[in-house]
Design an enzyme around this catalytic site. Sequence first.
Site, PDB file in Angstrom:
ATOM      1  N   GLN A   1      25.603 -48.728 -54.849  1.00 12.27           N
ATOM      2  CA  GLN A   1      26.518 -48.768 -55.994  1.00 12.27           C
ATOM      3  C   GLN A   1      27.828 -48.019 -55.689  1.00 12.27           C
ATOM      4  O   GLN A   1      28.898 -48.419 -56.154  1.00 12.27           O
ATOM      5  CB  GLN A   1      25.828 -48.129 -57.205  1.00 12.27           C
ATOM      6  CG  GLN A   1      26.476 -48.441 -58.531  1.00 12.27           C
ATOM      7  CD  GLN A   1      26.084 -49.798 -59.079  1.00 12.27           C
ATOM      8  OE1 GLN A   1      24.933 -50.190 -59.026  1.00 12.27           O
ATOM      9  NE2 GLN A   1      27.048 -50.531 -59.608  1.00 12.27           N
TER      10      GLN A   1
ATOM     11  N   LYS B   1      29.903 -50.470 -53.762  1.00 13.47           N
ATOM     12  CA  LYS B   1      30.242 -51.605 -54.625  1.00 13.47           C
ATOM     13  C   LYS B   1      31.347 -51.223 -55.613  1.00 13.47           C
ATOM     14  O   LYS B   1      32.336 -51.926 -55.770  1.00 13.47           O
ATOM     15  CB  LYS B   1      28.983 -52.025 -55.383  1.00 13.47           C
ATOM     16  CG  LYS B   1      29.123 -53.242 -56.247  1.00 13.47           C
ATOM     17  CD  LYS B   1      27.889 -53.463 -57.114  1.00 13.47           C
ATOM     18  CE  LYS B   1      26.624 -53.495 -56.290  1.00 13.47           C
ATOM     19  NZ  LYS B   1      25.458 -53.959 -57.077  1.00 13.47           N
TER      20      LYS B   1
ATOM     21  N   LYS C   1      22.510 -44.647 -60.499  1.00 15.67           N
ATOM     22  CA  LYS C   1      21.494 -45.632 -60.890  1.00 15.67           C
ATOM     23  C   LYS C   1      20.355 -44.877 -61.548  1.00 15.67           C
ATOM     24  O   LYS C   1      20.170 -43.678 -61.292  1.00 15.67           O
ATOM     25  CB  LYS C   1      20.976 -46.360 -59.634  1.00 15.67           C
ATOM     26  CG  LYS C   1      20.344 -47.687 -59.905  1.00 15.67           C
ATOM     27  CD  LYS C   1      21.340 -48.829 -60.009  1.00 15.67           C
ATOM     28  CE  LYS C   1      20.686 -50.101 -60.484  1.00 15.67           C
ATOM     29  NZ  LYS C   1      21.605 -51.250 -60.459  1.00 15.67           N
TER      30      LYS C   1
ATOM     31  N   ASP D   1      19.966 -53.511 -65.833  1.00 19.68           N
ATOM     32  CA  ASP D   1      19.534 -54.013 -64.518  1.00 19.68           C
ATOM     33  C   ASP D   1      18.207 -54.729 -64.788  1.00 19.68           C
ATOM     34  O   ASP D   1      17.945 -55.118 -65.945  1.00 19.68           O
ATOM     35  CB  ASP D   1      19.375 -52.855 -63.515  1.00 19.68           C
ATOM     36  CG  ASP D   1      19.174 -53.335 -62.074  1.00 19.68           C
ATOM     37  OD1 ASP D   1      20.157 -53.746 -61.440  1.00 19.68           O
ATOM     38  OD2 ASP D   1      18.030 -53.313 -61.575  1.00 19.68           O
TER      39      ASP D   1
END
Length: 447
Positions: free
Chosen positions: A111, A114, A126, A166
């Site tokens: 992440q 990203k 996360k 998610d």
Amino acid sequence: MEAKIKAFMDEVISRNGHEPEFIQAVQEVAETVIPYIAKHEIYNGKNILLRMVEPERLISFRVAWVDDNGDIHVNRGYRIQMNSAIGPYKGGLRFHPSVNASILKFLAFEQVFKNSLTTLPMGGGKGGSDFDPKGKSDDEVMRFCHAFMTELCRHIGPNTDVPAGDIGVGAREIGFLFGMYKKIRNEFTGVLTGKGLSWGGSKIRPEATGYGTVYFAQNMLKTRGEDIKDKDVVISGSGNVAQFAAEKVLQLGGKVLTLSDSGGYIYDADGIDEEKLAYVMDLKNNKRGRISEYVDKYPKATFHKGGSPWEVKCHIALPCATQNELDGNDAKALLENGCVCVAEGANMPSTPEAIHAFHEAKILFAPGKASNAGGVATSGLEMSQNSLRISWTREEVDERLKGIMKDIHDSCTAFGTEEDGYCNYVKGANIAGFVKVADAMLAQGVI
Ligand code: NAP
């Protein structure tokens, strides 16, 4: 160089040896970023990657809740705050029985890269729980979400850490989580993204990861003078990402042949058209059914229990379910069947052996940290709209999403194009993502 990468990985493994998914994600980054660091004096000797693989904070907590029969259950909740060099932590919450620290650390690490690629000011994080929403009533899911947020709320905030959905966390769960945060903190702020449209959500956010993945594939195909029109596309998963990837493929004139869930895949040789996709969306989102039920409604299609769609002949493959769902043998089958483009909607769905095979064959291959970044990018746009207390139209958000996916694609080609002209999108995404975070970390000193 091999020795440098090995020495680095030995140190990572000695600290995290019991976390295979995390080690897999770090290895992929190390192989491409360490040679880059060696060639660039400003990053050399600063232990920058070693600092990036250690979470800034790892929170683990008890979540106790009561089911409809009055029985008490205990699950484990987590939030991994990986890196905040370029903005507040940002990344989804996953509710699935397989959730553990290794899986969340790999997701949080990916992440960071990203979010950097999106060019928006978001750090990486996360979280989630080993709670399984499958088979639970709405009331049970609500009680679990409320219990989860009772603890999580003290670690997050619109300027600190902004979670999203998610696997297993969709609109229903975000609503319950937001409700409890608002009640405890007595404030209505953009602390979660993926909210309902009437209470701070952004248009196109539910669609963004799937749409963005297809936009990325479109950008890749364009470099070879091709597009999605009339192409056969296989998709895995049938959740949020898979559904909207399918919708965008149809809008662009492609043919969707498969969808799947953890029970197996369905193959529809006539193509899953708009009407059939609407049936799947209702089945999965409202009725919480299984993909196998598709063949009861459309008997010409076939259900392949326990199988994966990679054995179906296609031009384009979009893995949109979960990590390590496409291995070396699957890659071989795809290549033998003429697949020319793979864009990952899920996070790390392809194993290292599969990625190696795609690179050897020099087909177009996009890693999830680049191709599925449209979801978090649109979450970033939701945060901007919440701060400004405005709401952009569907067209405005979609245009921004398209622009961001094109920019991510171009960053990948800038850093990933090799001497023979082949673009290694893994290398490009890793280096482009690394540079922005590393520069911010260097500017902020050793902290
Ligand atoms: P979702 O709505 O919960 O759907 C997940 C889908 O994957 C379901 O069809 C599920 O089938 C299947 N699946 C899950 N675990 C599986 C397993 N072990 N084997 C086979 N199939 C499995 O989740 P999602 O939001 O679409 O997320 C899918 C992937 O995209 C994940 O890797 C996620 O990290 C990634 N991603 C999501 C977003 C986002 O915005 N949502 C953004 C970026 C990346 P069952 O119902 O049988 O479990």
